[in-house]
Structures are given as C-alpha cells and as structure tokens.
Design a protein around this motif. Structure first.
Motif, short mmCIF file in Angstrom:
data_model
loop_
_atom_site.label_atom_id
_atom_site.label_comp_id
_atom_site.label_asym_id
_atom_site.label_seq_id
_atom_site.Cartn_x
_atom_site.Cartn_y
_atom_site.Cartn_z
N CYS A 1 16.35 11.89 -6.87
CA CYS A 1 17.26 12.24 -5.78
C CYS A 1 18.31 13.20 -6.32
CB CYS A 1 17.92 10.98 -5.20
SG CYS A 1 19.15 11.35 -3.91
N LYS B 1 20.91 14.34 -4.84
CA LYS B 1 22.27 13.97 -4.45
C LYS B 1 22.81 12.82 -5.29
CE LYS B 1 21.98 15.63 0.32
NZ LYS B 1 22.11 15.29 1.76
N CYS B 2 21.93 11.88 -5.63
CA CYS B 2 22.35 10.79 -6.53
C CYS B 2 22.50 11.31 -7.95
CB CYS B 2 21.34 9.65 -6.51
SG CYS B 2 21.39 8.61 -5.02
N HIS C 1 19.26 9.13 1.88
CA HIS C 1 20.55 9.24 1.19
C HIS C 1 21.69 9.28 2.20
CE1 HIS C 1 23.02 10.21 -2.36
NE2 HIS C 1 23.78 10.88 -1.50
N ASP D 1 25.46 10.24 2.71
CA ASP D 1 26.49 11.05 2.07
C ASP D 1 27.84 10.34 2.03
OD1 ASP D 1 24.73 13.17 1.63
OD2 ASP D 1 25.07 13.99 3.64
N CYS E 1 27.30 7.71 -0.64
CA CYS E 1 26.85 8.38 -1.87
C CYS E 1 25.76 7.57 -2.56
CB CYS E 1 28.01 8.63 -2.82
SG CYS E 1 29.25 9.76 -2.17
N CYS F 1 21.29 6.26 -2.07
CA CYS F 1 20.05 6.17 -1.33
C CYS F 1 19.92 4.75 -0.77
CB CYS F 1 18.86 6.47 -2.23
SG CYS F 1 18.67 8.23 -2.63
#
Length: 361
Positions: free
Chosen positions: A183, A185-186, A199, A201, A204, A206
C-alpha cells in the motif's frame, strides 16, 4: 694580607674554569656522566588523548553521533583513510526463519549480522538493541549457495528465486499464500489481498471492506500502541479491531481482554452491545434486590455512567454495583457520597475513595 688576596684570587679562577670548561674537558665530562633517559613522549600523548576523550564525553551540547565522530578522529590521528566495512557474520547452519517462506537471509544494516528476516533480528537481538529498519537493508545471502549480494529477487550465482512475492521498497520476500500487497499510502506491505482492503485517508490505515462502511474515523487512530500489549498497531503484523466506542485494539488482545473485562481499556465504555449485556444487567439487578445492604453499610451516592455519560443523584449504593437509571448499565462510577450509615452521616471524600467504582469491578 697580600697572600690572602692571592689565595682568594686562585679560588675564583678555579670556580670560573669549572663553569666554563674547554671542549676537551666538556667531552670528558659527558663520557663519564650517566646517559639521561628520553622523555616519555608516547605516554604523554596517550594521557592527552584520554583527557581529550573525557572532555568530549562531558560536553552536554554535543550529540552522541558527533561525540563518536570526534573520538574517532582523535584516535585515528586525523587520518582520512576509511577502513573497509566488516563482512557480514554468516549464520550457523543457515539461519532459519519461522515467519516467512523465502530462499534468502538478510544482512541487518545495524549490526552486519545475518538473520532470516527483520522479525528474527528483533526477537534474537540482545535487550536494548534497536529494531531493524527494513528499508535500509541492502544485502542478502542466498540460502542455497551462501552468496552475499545486493538485494534482488534472484541469486546472482545459482539463479534461485528468493520469494514468490518480492517488494523492493520494503525488502520483503515471502510466499503468495497470505496474499501480500504493497500500500503506497501506508508506506509498506500488508497481507490479506489488496481487493479485501480499502485505505482510509482519515484513519491513515487500510481497513477491511467488510467494516469500512461502519467504522468510526479518527485522525491517525491506528498510529497508536495497542492498549493491552503496547505494540504499535500501524506497523503490527496482527490485525487491529475497532471497538464500538471508536478506539482500536488488536483482535487477539481483545479476545484475551473479553475473558475478564467487558470495557474498553481506554475510555471504560462497555464494548459489548446493550442487547447482549441486557441479560447480565438484569441478573445483577435481581441479585441486588435479593441481598440488600445492612443498615450500617448503606450509602446514598451520586454516580456517573461510563456508557451513556449521564450523571445520577441520590442513589442507593451496593457493593455489586449501581445501575444507571438512564440506560440500565451497571458500568458506573461513584462521584460523591451524600450520606452513609443508618443515621445518615456524611463522611465525604474518604467514603468516596473507599467505594471506588460503582460497578463493583
């Protein structure tokens, strides 16, 4: 008198000649005199270096890293030559890893030792050793031919594939059985399949698509330690679980906690649904009705309910708990003792401390 003056003059001449001998006389005296020992220059230098190191260590304005660099420069005498990095310490009988299925071991960047994975490093390192940074791993060792090489997914010597799944960002090698995915974003890899998570936001993190629609969003909710085991939940290999109050806890920690407590360890709200707790509350109320408090132990108290956060006044205290008139929960706490005993005397704060939690837990 003349003779005495001449005698005194002779003594003066002798003294002057002793203070200013000729070259031959000087050489003769040097031959007969003992040799003087050379000054201990090396010993003095070691003492000076030791004192300089002590001064560096006492300097509170310098960071530990700068202190190490200054001491290293002092001990090397200002030489700019850098020693080659030490070779990795190879494992005995090939390091075994119980966490991942892979054909390579990793060289820990912090201690240059070979481990099966970063978790093996953290578990086998001595107490106080920092956790390994997975993103700094730059070398691996093939388990089949013991060739040390730069990180990749194929051995440069025997062409063995190190893992079915390989992430060059996280330096992760493992099988596909746990459906790993990265991921962005992670910032690292997770397991369970990318199609099974979404995920968030705001949180923050999953989150499983099964609970994503109903989960309560809190800013960086998962970037905290589990309230039970104190492990970081964001990077933990164990899955987190949302409680009805909105706080998060490891799923396996919640199962252990539920064996002896029905409340959130953070906010003390009941984590079981009111419908499920209704039978337990009714049974508690029947026990209280059947076992009234003796006259000398009777109390009139003010309480606050942890579940609905309602304050109630003038209720009868019981050691089994005090039921909230608003939501029927026994998850209450005594705030103030109004009167105590058969004569209705008020004992104030001391009674409040002795009664403690109104739920009796």
């Amino acid at each position: 008198m003349a003779d005495e003056d001449e005698h005194m003059q002779d003594d003066v001449d002798i003294e002057e000649s002793d203070e200013d001998p000729d070259e031959d006389g000087d050489e003769g005296m040097m031959d007969d005199a003992p040799m003087q020992q050379p000054e201990p220059v090396e010993e003095d230098g070691a003492i000076a270096r030791r004192r300089a190191i002590q001064a560096i260590m006492r300097d509170q304005s310098t960071s530990d890293q700068d202190k190490r660099l200054q001491i290293q420069a002092l001990m090397s005498g200002g030489r700019t030559e850098v020693a080659p990095p030490p070779s990795p310490v190879l494992p005995e009988n090939n390091a075994s890893c119980v966490h991942y299925e892979r054909n390579c071991n990793i060289v820990a960047p912090c201690c240059i030792r070979v481990y099966g994975c970063r978790i093996c490093h953290d578990e086998l390192s001595p107490a106080g050793h920092a956790a390994m940074n997975r993103f700094l791993v730059s070398q691996v060792v093939c388990k089949l031919c013991n060739t040390t090489q730069q990180t990749s997914n194929q051995c440069i010597n025997c062409k063995t594939i190190f893992g079915e799944y390989h992430c060059s960002t996280c330096n992760l090698w493992m099988s596909q059985s746990k459906k790993p995915f990265h991921c962005a974003k992670c910032g690292f890899c997770r397991v369970g399949g990318a199609d099974a998570f979404r995920h968030c936001d705001e949180c923050c993190m999953c989150i499983s698509i099964g609970v994503y629609a109903d989960h309560q969003c809190f800013k960086d909710k998962y970037k905290n330690n589990c309230p039970v085991c104190r492990e970081d939940m964001f990077s933990s290999r164990q899955s987190p679980q949302d409680l009805p109050c909105g706080h998060a806890i490891h799923a396996h920690c919640f199962r252990k906690l539920a064996g002896f407590d029905y409340r959130c360890p953070i906010c003390k709200k009941t984590v079981v649904s009111p419908q499920s707790m209704a039978a337990a509350w009714d049974a508690r109320a029947r026990d209280i009705a059947e076992h009234p408090m003796p006259a000398d132990l009777q109390r009139i108290v003010d309480i606050m309910c942890n579940d609905c956060e309602t304050k109630s006044h003038g209720l009868n205290w019981h050691f089994l708990g005090i039921q909230c008139p608003n939501c029927n929960s026994f998850n209450t706490v005594v705030e103030q003792v109004l009167s105590s005993g058969a004569d209705g005397n008020t004992n104030g704060a001391n009674q409040n401390q002795n009664l403690g939690n109104g739920s009796g837990t």
